[in-house]
Design a protein around this motif. Structure first.
Motif, PDB file in Angstrom:
ATOM      1  N   VAL A   1      20.690 -47.624   2.069  1.00 22.45           N
ATOM      2  CA  VAL A   1      22.065 -47.879   2.499  1.00 22.45           C
ATOM      3  C   VAL A   1      22.094 -49.197   3.260  1.00 22.45           C
ATOM      4  O   VAL A   1      21.298 -49.408   4.177  1.00 22.45           O
ATOM      5  N   ILE A   2      23.004 -50.086   2.857  1.00 21.86           N
ATOM      6  CA  ILE A   2      23.262 -51.309   3.612  1.00 21.86           C
ATOM      7  C   ILE A   2      24.574 -51.108   4.345  1.00 21.86           C
ATOM      8  O   ILE A   2      25.612 -50.845   3.723  1.00 21.86           O
ATOM      9  N   GLY A   3      24.552 -51.179   5.676  1.00 17.77           N
ATOM     10  CA  GLY A   3      25.759 -51.049   6.492  1.00 17.77           C
ATOM     11  C   GLY A   3      26.186 -52.410   6.996  1.00 17.77           C
ATOM     12  O   GLY A   3      25.365 -53.185   7.490  1.00 17.77           O
ATOM     13  N   ILE A   4      27.485 -52.715   6.868  1.00 18.52           N
ATOM     14  CA  ILE A   4      27.993 -54.048   7.221  1.00 18.52           C
ATOM     15  C   ILE A   4      29.161 -53.914   8.181  1.00 18.52           C
ATOM     16  O   ILE A   4      30.134 -53.212   7.898  1.00 18.52           O
TER      17      ILE A   4
ATOM     18  N   PRO B   1      23.053 -43.270   7.814  1.00 15.73           N
ATOM     19  CA  PRO B   1      22.183 -44.183   8.562  1.00 15.73           C
ATOM     20  C   PRO B   1      21.787 -45.376   7.695  1.00 15.73           C
ATOM     21  O   PRO B   1      21.298 -45.192   6.572  1.00 15.73           O
ATOM     22  N   PRO B   2      21.978 -46.605   8.176  1.00 11.04           N
ATOM     23  CA  PRO B   2      21.653 -47.767   7.338  1.00 11.04           C
ATOM     24  C   PRO B   2      20.173 -48.129   7.372  1.00 11.04           C
ATOM     25  O   PRO B   2      19.529 -48.069   8.419  1.00 11.04           O
ATOM     26  N   ASP B   3      19.655 -48.505   6.217  1.00 10.70           N
ATOM     27  CA  ASP B   3      18.311 -49.071   6.132  1.00 10.70           C
ATOM     28  C   ASP B   3      18.346 -50.559   6.446  1.00 10.70           C
ATOM     29  O   ASP B   3      17.372 -51.124   6.937  1.00 10.70           O
ATOM     30  N   VAL B   4      19.466 -51.195   6.119  1.00  2.29           N
ATOM     31  CA  VAL B   4      19.716 -52.595   6.467  1.00  2.29           C
ATOM     32  C   VAL B   4      21.066 -52.635   7.159  1.00  2.29           C
ATOM     33  O   VAL B   4      22.050 -52.101   6.649  1.00  2.29           O
TER      34      VAL B   4
ATOM     35  N   PHE C   1      23.073 -50.087  14.822  1.00  2.00           N
ATOM     36  CA  PHE C   1      21.615 -49.996  14.870  1.00  2.00           C
ATOM     37  C   PHE C   1      21.121 -48.643  15.383  1.00  2.00           C
ATOM     38  O   PHE C   1      19.912 -48.404  15.395  1.00  2.00           O
ATOM     39  N   HIS C   2      22.014 -47.770  15.801  1.00  2.00           N
ATOM     40  CA  HIS C   2      21.604 -46.548  16.492  1.00  2.00           C
ATOM     41  C   HIS C   2      20.663 -45.670  15.674  1.00  2.00           C
ATOM     42  O   HIS C   2      19.802 -45.004  16.226  1.00  2.00           O
ATOM     43  N   ARG C   3      20.839 -45.633  14.381  1.00  2.00           N
ATOM     44  CA  ARG C   3      20.037 -44.705  13.561  1.00  2.00           C
ATOM     45  C   ARG C   3      19.184 -45.422  12.517  1.00  2.00           C
ATOM     46  O   ARG C   3      18.780 -44.841  11.526  1.00  2.00           O
TER      47      ARG C   3
ATOM     48  N   THR D   1      15.808 -46.926  11.041  1.00  2.00           N
ATOM     49  CA  THR D   1      14.392 -46.602  11.175  1.00  2.00           C
ATOM     50  C   THR D   1      13.635 -47.831  11.675  1.00  2.00           C
ATOM     51  O   THR D   1      14.109 -48.958  11.531  1.00  2.00           O
ATOM     52  N   PRO D   2      12.443 -47.648  12.268  1.00  2.00           N
ATOM     53  CA  PRO D   2      11.668 -48.801  12.748  1.00  2.00           C
ATOM     54  C   PRO D   2      11.384 -49.821  11.653  1.00  2.00           C
ATOM     55  O   PRO D   2      11.243 -51.006  11.936  1.00  2.00           O
ATOM     56  N   GLU D   3      11.288 -49.368  10.400  1.00  2.00           N
ATOM     57  CA  GLU D   3      11.023 -50.304   9.304  1.00  2.00           C
ATOM     58  C   GLU D   3      12.309 -50.895   8.725  1.00  2.00           C
ATOM     59  O   GLU D   3      12.286 -51.620   7.732  1.00  2.00           O
ATOM     60  N   GLY D   4      13.453 -50.615   9.351  1.00  2.00           N
ATOM     61  CA  GLY D   4      14.719 -51.164   8.885  1.00  2.00           C
ATOM     62  C   GLY D   4      14.819 -52.650   9.172  1.00  2.00           C
ATOM     63  O   GLY D   4      13.947 -53.265   9.803  1.00  2.00           O
ATOM     64  N   MET D   5      15.923 -53.263   8.702  1.00  2.00           N
ATOM     65  CA  MET D   5      16.109 -54.702   8.882  1.00  2.00           C
ATOM     66  C   MET D   5      17.528 -54.976   9.376  1.00  2.00           C
ATOM     67  O   MET D   5      18.495 -54.436   8.831  1.00  2.00           O
ATOM     68  N   ALA D   6      17.632 -55.812  10.400  1.00  2.00           N
ATOM     69  CA  ALA D   6      18.927 -56.275  10.888  1.00  2.00           C
ATOM     70  C   ALA D   6      19.153 -57.688  10.377  1.00  2.00           C
ATOM     71  O   ALA D   6      18.274 -58.554  10.489  1.00  2.00           O
ATOM     72  N   VAL D   7      20.332 -57.930   9.798  1.00  2.00           N
ATOM     73  CA  VAL D   7      20.693 -59.254   9.282  1.00  2.00           C
ATOM     74  C   VAL D   7      21.870 -59.745  10.111  1.00  2.00           C
ATOM     75  O   VAL D   7      22.938 -59.125  10.116  1.00  2.00           O
TER      76      VAL D   7
END
Length: 461
Positions: A109-112, A182-185, A213-215, A217-223
């Protein structure tokens, strides 16, 4: 929608099954909140709104073909062969069902989110990812506590990635959306003044946006937008990988050699990966959706050729800076919504667009609180400072400040109308051969009506 059983609905909501016990293994194949749009096999969710109460339409929805309903009340009559699940809050329950349904699909899931450009960025990311994957994306303004669940119910086994726009105007709303998906990105496009009336300050807006960013995962990515001074400090705050995109500061995803192409869009060279591309959309701010889409594309193993193809195939959502050629005039239809940052960007695009006469039709921007008059005034000053905007029509109560400042800033043909009806009487003053006309206001101003009137008035080519 893939089928869900009544038993799954009960587990997701913690609701109470009314009527026949034998229906637990029955399935639904859709979710609907409008009784007029129900299809055979749907779950009808009775929501309470400002104007009506969905509980009044339960019987008609079931008679139309709905398999069952979510309800806060016990209906006086239980129709045979239908199921009824009683819950405390149907709006909360639809989110619980959506979360359970989302968990059936092991896809990213990409959340924007962001103050400006959420929809454009969502459309660009989906266009790029669509070159390699089957993508589900948010359509229209389905980005809130109801719209996001309804978007998720469109997921099928064929989808490989989900691109979700997450909107808000109060604290806690994005947090709630991330509980459902929950977003992965997670993407934040920028921090501006939109909804400042409810959130108090830009610092408050930043806090609300950071809920995305609340949910993760540690391996997620913030853009993030690397040119936004309020977002830069997040690099040391977040545990996920942080990727910045921009032009003003060093960033791993950057745009260089930016060249405006008038109504055809812009051309730039993308750094990481390295390629030149023509972006079929107006405005220098379009580099941010492009760069964010490239960062996400690389995350999922896409090549530069695939990303370039996706960028060049981009189509904006309706009324999001759509270029309409009508007879001998050009309309920059950006009437979907407005805030100070997006209106300023739109005025800059107007000033850069070739035409014999440039005019702006601008309306009220909502949810600015006590800053409203001052921020509207700054839009009139901006229009005057650009130096080549010939005419301006301001429409709405707050928009009087745009008109007054524009007139004082040197726009001699500055006009004012209190509402759309009065504005239609003044539009002929702006519509002329070779004109380029920008139309922009908050959604509640319904400026698409003025866009249609401009099209009607347009002289033949």
């Amino acid at each position: 929608m893939e089928p869900m059983t009544v038993r799954e609905l009960l587990t997701a909501t913690g609701g109470r099954l009314l009527g026949e016990e034998a229906v637990a293994e029955r399935t639904i194949t859709g979710v609907e909140t409008d009784s007029r749009a129900v299809h055979e096999g749907d779950l009808f969710v009775a929501l309470r709104g400002e104007r009506t109460d969905g509980h009044r339409y339960i019987a008609s929805a079931l008679e139309t073909g709905a398999a069952g309903c979510l309800t806060e009340e016990v209906p006086q009559v239980l129709l045979p062969g239908k199921f009824y699940i009683q819950v405390e809050d149907t709006m909360l329950a639809i989110g619980q069902v959506a979360r359970a349904y989302r968990e059936k699909f092991p896809i990213p899931v990409i959340g924007i989110t962001g103050s400006v450009g959420k929809t454009t960025t969502k459309d660009m990311v989906a266009s790029v990812l669509g070159q390699k994957f089957r993508v589900l994306k948010t359509e229209g303004n389905f980005n809130n506590e109801l719209g996001l669940p309804l978007t998720l119910f469109r997921l099928t086994a064929q989808h490989q990635i989900c691109v979700l726009e997450m909107g808000m105007n109060h604290f806690g709303e994005i947090d709630y959306l991330t509980q459902i998906a929950p977003p992965d990105v997670a993407v934040i496009t920028n921090i501006g003044d939109a909804h400042i009336e409810n959130l108090g300050s830009r610092a408050g807006i930043l806090q609300a946006k950071k809920e995305i960013f609340h949910r993760m995962t540690p391996e997620g990515m913030a853009v993030l937008n690397g040119d936004d001074a309020m977002l830069r400090p997040l690099e040391g705050e977040l545990s996920p990988q942080v990727v910045f995109c921009g032009a003003d500061r060093p960033a791993p995803y950057a745009a260089k050699e930016i060249r405006q192409l008038g109504s055809k869009g812009l051309r730039c060279r993308v750094i990481t990966p390295n390629f030149s591309v023509t972006v079929p959309a107006l405005g220098g701010h379009m580099i941010y959706p492009v760069l964010m889409a490239c960062a996400i594309g690389e995350r999922f193993g896409m090549t530069g050729e695939e990303m370039k193809a996706g960028i060049e195939a981009f189509v904006p959502t309706k009324m999001r800076m759509n270029v309409i050629h009508q007879g001998d005039i050009t309309i920059l239809d950006d009437a979907y919504n407005a805030n100070p940052q997006s209106m300023r960007a739109a005025l800059e695009i107007l000033s850069q667009t070739e035409g014999a006469y440039r005019a702006a039709v601008l309306g009220d921007m909502f949810e600015l609180g006590d800053l409203g008059p001052e921020l509207h005034r700054s839009m009139g000053e901006c229009a005057g400072a650009l130096g080549n905007i010939d005419g301006l029509l301001a429409v709405g109560e707050l928009a009087w400040n745009i008109y007054d400042a524009a007139h004082q800033s040197g726009i001699t043909q500055a006009l004012y109308a209190r509402d759309r009806t009065a504005a239609k009487e003044l539009l002929p003053n702006l519509v002329r051969p070779g004109a380029v006309i920008l139309v922009k206001a908050s959604r509640g101003m319904a400026f698409e009506e003025l866009t249609r009137e401009i099209q009607r008035l347009a002289p033949k080519a």
